[in-house]
Design a protein around this motif. Structure first.
Motif, mmCIF file in Angstrom:
data_model
loop_
_atom_site.group_PDB
_atom_site.id
_atom_site.type_symbol
_atom_site.label_atom_id
_atom_site.label_comp_id
_atom_site.label_asym_id
_atom_site.label_seq_id
_atom_site.Cartn_x
_atom_site.Cartn_y
_atom_site.Cartn_z
ATOM 1 N N PRO A 280 0.768 -1.159 0.047
ATOM 2 C CA PRO A 280 -0.012 -0.139 0.022
ATOM 3 C C PRO A 280 0.888 1.216 -0.167
ATOM 4 C CG PRO A 280 0.004 -1.038 2.146
ATOM 5 C CD PRO A 280 0.698 -1.980 1.212
ATOM 6 N N ARG A 281 2.037 1.018 0.352
ATOM 7 C CA ARG A 281 2.963 2.231 0.502
ATOM 8 C C ARG A 281 4.410 1.893 -0.416
ATOM 9 N NH1 ARG A 281 2.599 3.848 6.683
ATOM 10 N NH2 ARG A 281 0.696 5.151 6.730
ATOM 11 N N ILE A 282 4.570 2.964 -1.403
ATOM 12 C CA ILE A 282 5.941 2.793 -2.214
ATOM 13 C C ILE A 282 6.525 4.096 -1.840
ATOM 14 C CG2 ILE A 282 6.824 2.419 -4.460
ATOM 15 C CD1 ILE A 282 4.323 0.946 -5.210
ATOM 16 N N PHE A 283 7.894 3.845 -1.591
ATOM 17 C CA PHE A 283 8.904 5.004 -1.509
ATOM 18 C C PHE A 283 9.855 4.921 -2.566
ATOM 19 C CE2 PHE A 283 6.979 3.728 2.366
ATOM 20 C CZ PHE A 283 6.432 4.872 2.915
ATOM 21 N N LEU A 284 10.067 5.875 -3.335
ATOM 22 C CA LEU A 284 11.119 6.071 -4.678
ATOM 23 C C LEU A 284 12.367 6.702 -4.148
ATOM 24 C CD1 LEU A 284 8.604 6.644 -7.361
ATOM 25 C CD2 LEU A 284 9.335 4.409 -6.625
ATOM 26 N N ASN A 285 13.442 6.087 -4.147
ATOM 27 C CA ASN A 285 14.710 6.775 -3.733
ATOM 28 C C ASN A 285 15.612 6.322 -4.658
ATOM 29 O OD1 ASN A 285 17.212 6.096 -1.103
ATOM 30 N ND2 ASN A 285 16.407 8.189 -2.074
ATOM 31 N N VAL A 286 15.411 6.574 -6.042
ATOM 32 C CA VAL A 286 16.458 6.096 -6.978
ATOM 33 C C VAL A 286 17.426 6.845 -7.492
ATOM 34 C CG1 VAL A 286 14.382 4.869 -7.990
ATOM 35 C CG2 VAL A 286 14.712 7.146 -8.959
ATOM 36 N N GLY A 287 17.638 8.243 -6.748
ATOM 37 C CA GLY A 287 18.743 8.874 -7.200
ATOM 38 C C GLY A 287 19.077 9.681 -8.475
ATOM 39 N N GLY A 288 20.289 9.646 -8.862
ATOM 40 C CA GLY A 288 20.651 10.483 -10.086
ATOM 41 C C GLY A 288 21.839 9.610 -10.675
ATOM 42 N N ARG A 289 22.119 10.565 -11.772
ATOM 43 C CA ARG A 289 23.550 9.962 -12.448
ATOM 44 C C ARG A 289 24.118 11.281 -13.163
ATOM 45 N NH1 ARG A 289 19.133 8.143 -15.529
ATOM 46 N NH2 ARG A 289 19.215 8.178 -17.877
ATOM 47 N N PRO A 290 25.421 11.098 -13.543
ATOM 48 C CA PRO A 290 25.947 12.081 -14.476
ATOM 49 C C PRO A 290 25.119 12.434 -15.676
ATOM 50 C CG PRO A 290 27.673 10.857 -13.495
ATOM 51 C CD PRO A 290 26.336 10.255 -13.267
ATOM 52 N N ASN A 291 24.926 13.539 -15.934
ATOM 53 C CA ASN A 291 24.239 14.197 -17.205
ATOM 54 C C ASN A 291 25.690 14.557 -18.122
ATOM 55 O OD1 ASN A 291 22.288 14.962 -19.024
ATOM 56 N ND2 ASN A 291 22.884 17.066 -18.278
ATOM 57 N N ARG A 292 25.419 13.997 -19.556
ATOM 58 C CA ARG A 292 26.554 14.456 -20.562
ATOM 59 C C ARG A 292 25.705 15.230 -21.321
ATOM 60 N NH1 ARG A 292 30.857 10.743 -21.089
ATOM 61 N NH2 ARG A 292 30.843 8.868 -20.086
ATOM 62 N N ALA A 293 25.653 16.494 -21.266
ATOM 63 C CA ALA A 293 25.074 17.620 -21.948
ATOM 64 C C ALA A 293 25.541 17.405 -23.445
ATOM 65 C CB ALA A 293 25.408 18.831 -21.632
ATOM 66 N N PRO A 294 24.479 17.483 -24.388
ATOM 67 C CA PRO A 294 24.944 17.196 -25.850
ATOM 68 C C PRO A 294 25.726 18.304 -26.445
ATOM 69 C CG PRO A 294 22.544 17.978 -25.323
ATOM 70 C CD PRO A 294 23.185 17.641 -24.113
ATOM 71 N N MET A 295 26.857 17.954 -26.856
ATOM 72 C CA MET A 295 27.818 19.005 -27.717
ATOM 73 C C MET A 295 28.326 18.411 -28.755
ATOM 74 S SD MET A 295 29.727 20.331 -24.263
ATOM 75 C CE MET A 295 28.925 21.064 -22.640
ATOM 76 N N PRO A 296 28.690 19.267 -29.847
ATOM 77 C CA PRO A 296 29.112 18.718 -31.133
ATOM 78 C C PRO A 296 30.549 17.857 -30.793
ATOM 79 C CG PRO A 296 28.646 21.167 -31.336
ATOM 80 C CD PRO A 296 28.550 20.676 -29.859
#
Length: 457
Positions: free
Chosen positions: A133-149
């Motif tokens: 009946p209860r769900i807790f999301l603690n999935v965090g993050g990761r490095p972001n590779r910004a799009p560049m030429p």
């Protein structure tokens, strides 16, 4: 196959395990799902190993300066393999302690695998369905590779790959002049790399006040780090023996050639592939899970904690998310995100401790302000330690006499800032701290003096 629980926690970063401990202590049957390693970013690829590297870099730097203190050391060398091994050992020990603790919790089932929501009360993992009946999301993050030429034509690194290097880069080019980028830039310069920081904005860590940004740039340049700001057209080209980084700056060469490139261009939440649509959980344009002031999502019975909710990108804010949820659900409390005083640190040397608003942010409120600053050259503790780079600054509301924000860039700044943070959290006027009698010689002893120096501005 379906198994039922009282609660399901997805992600074993800073908030997940602590929440699991509270829930099972309250007699609940809990499933904790982790697709990678227990401890999340902080323990495995973030705070724990990187601050171990910062410590090694500081030791090398101080050894080179030993003569300033009347000490002879000879030639200073860096055993980089040993440096990395030390950091990894510290992270491994921390992770091991967490794993041992979790394994001993009665009522907790730890599962390793990719979790996916299949409905508002169900999660699929490893071919089975879990319901609660209860769900807790603690999935965090990761490095972001910004799009560049040209980014797809060259091999670049994130903070994760930096921890796996076997040798010191000859020339490390850091893309991004914010917190992660600056910490790695300084530590690898001290390990022996040539380092160039490339930042698109006009100044480093642009969210800070200009005086802070300028001082940090000056201290990095004093250590031999090249800083290129206003780099509005970053692009990459493979070069013999290296990577060409094209920059469009107001001055300096149009291309920097490095042996390694670190992409320190922010982070993104790990919410894609989580099945949020199936449960009806809404996200914002950046993929962060939308939460209210109690961390509840748009679906009753589902909460989001930590980096994935976009309401704080730090270990301490993730842990506070757990504290808020646990207090409200288990203690009958009424804690809110809006009660949290924002504070953080930049772990360059010297470190920057920050709390509340910058001067620019405070001026945007339209309030009458009181401001005081003091250079670290006028702090006895800094003089005695031979580390006088930096400054202290406090911004206060002239009418309510509440501190709105503070910055301590200097030796011990990450610790000394807590005196201000605690006062703000207690919602006390600055006069309550004015008459404290701090210990001499410390950095924190200058905080009451700063309060005396507050002037309309």
């Amino acid at each position: 196959m379906t198994r039922s629980f009282d609660a399901i926690i997805v992600g074993a970063g800073q908030a997940g395990p602590s929440l699991a401990g509270r829930l099972v202590a309250a007699g609940q049957k809990v499933a904790l799902i982790e697709r990678d390693r227990i401890g999340g970013t902080c323990v495995n690829t973030g705070c724990t190993p990187t601050k171990a590297l910062v410590a090694s870099a500081y030791a090398a730097h101080l050894a080179r300066r030993a003569g300033d203190y009347g000490i002879g050391t000879g030639v200073v060398t860096v055993d980089f393999a040993a440096v990395i091994a030390r950091a990894q050992a510290i992270a491994s020990a921390s992770r091991g302690r967490n794993e041992t603790w979790l394994a001993g919790l009665d009522g907790l089932t730890v599962l390793h695998g990719d979790a996916k929501l299949t409905g508002p009360t169900s999660v699929a993992v490893n071919g089975e369905t879990l319901e609660a009946p209860r769900i807790f999301l603690n999935v965090g993050g990761r490095p972001n590779r910004a799009p560049m030429p040209g980014l797809d034509q060259v091999e670049t690194l994130t903070n994760i790959e930096m921890l796996k290097l076997e040798t010191v880069p000859e020339h490390l080019v850091v893309i991004g002049g914010s917190y992660i980028g600056l910490e790695f830039a300084q530590m690898f310069r001290r390990f022996g790399s040539q380092v160039t920081i490339v930042e698109m904005a006009p100044r480093l860590i642009a969210r800070e006040d200009p005086a802070i940004s300028q001082t940090i740039r000056a201290m990095l340049e004093a250590e031999g780090i090249s800083v290129r700001t206003d780099a509005t057209c970053i692009a990459f080209t493979p070069r013999d023996g290296g990577i060409g980084v094209q920059v469009d700056c107001r001055e300096g060469a149009p291309e920097v050639i490095g042996s390694h490139v670190l992409m320190a261009t922010g982070r993104r939440p790990n919410t894609d592939g989580l099945g949020l649509d199936a449960a009806g959980v809404e996200t914002d344009e950046r993929g962060h899970i939308i939460v209210d002031d109690t961390l509840a999502t748009t679906v009753p019975g589902i909460w989001a904690l930590g980096d994935c909710n976009g309401r704080g990108a730090f270990t301490h804010t993730a842990y506070n998310d757990y504290e808020i949820v646990a207090a409200n659900l288990l203690d009958g409390d009424h804690r809110r995100l809006s009660q949290r005083i924002p504070g953080y640190a930049l772990y360059t040397d010297p470190p920057l401790g920050r709390v509340g608003l910058t001067e620019a942010q405070a001026r945007e409120t339209g309030r009458p302000l009181l401001i005081a600053t003091r250079p670290m050259t006028r702090v006895a503790r800094a003089i005695e330690k031979g580390e006088t780079v930096g400054l202290m600054k406090i911004v206060a509301d002239a009418e309510t006499r509440r501190i709105l924000g503070a910055a301590i860039l200097g030796v011990g700044g990450d610790e000394a800032i807590h005196g201000v943070l605690d006062l703000m959290s207690a919602d006390q006027p600055l006069d309550a701290l004015r008459w404290a009698v701090p210990i001499h010689p410390t950095v924190a002893e200058l905080i009451p003096t700063l309060l005396v120096d507050l002037k309309p501005a």
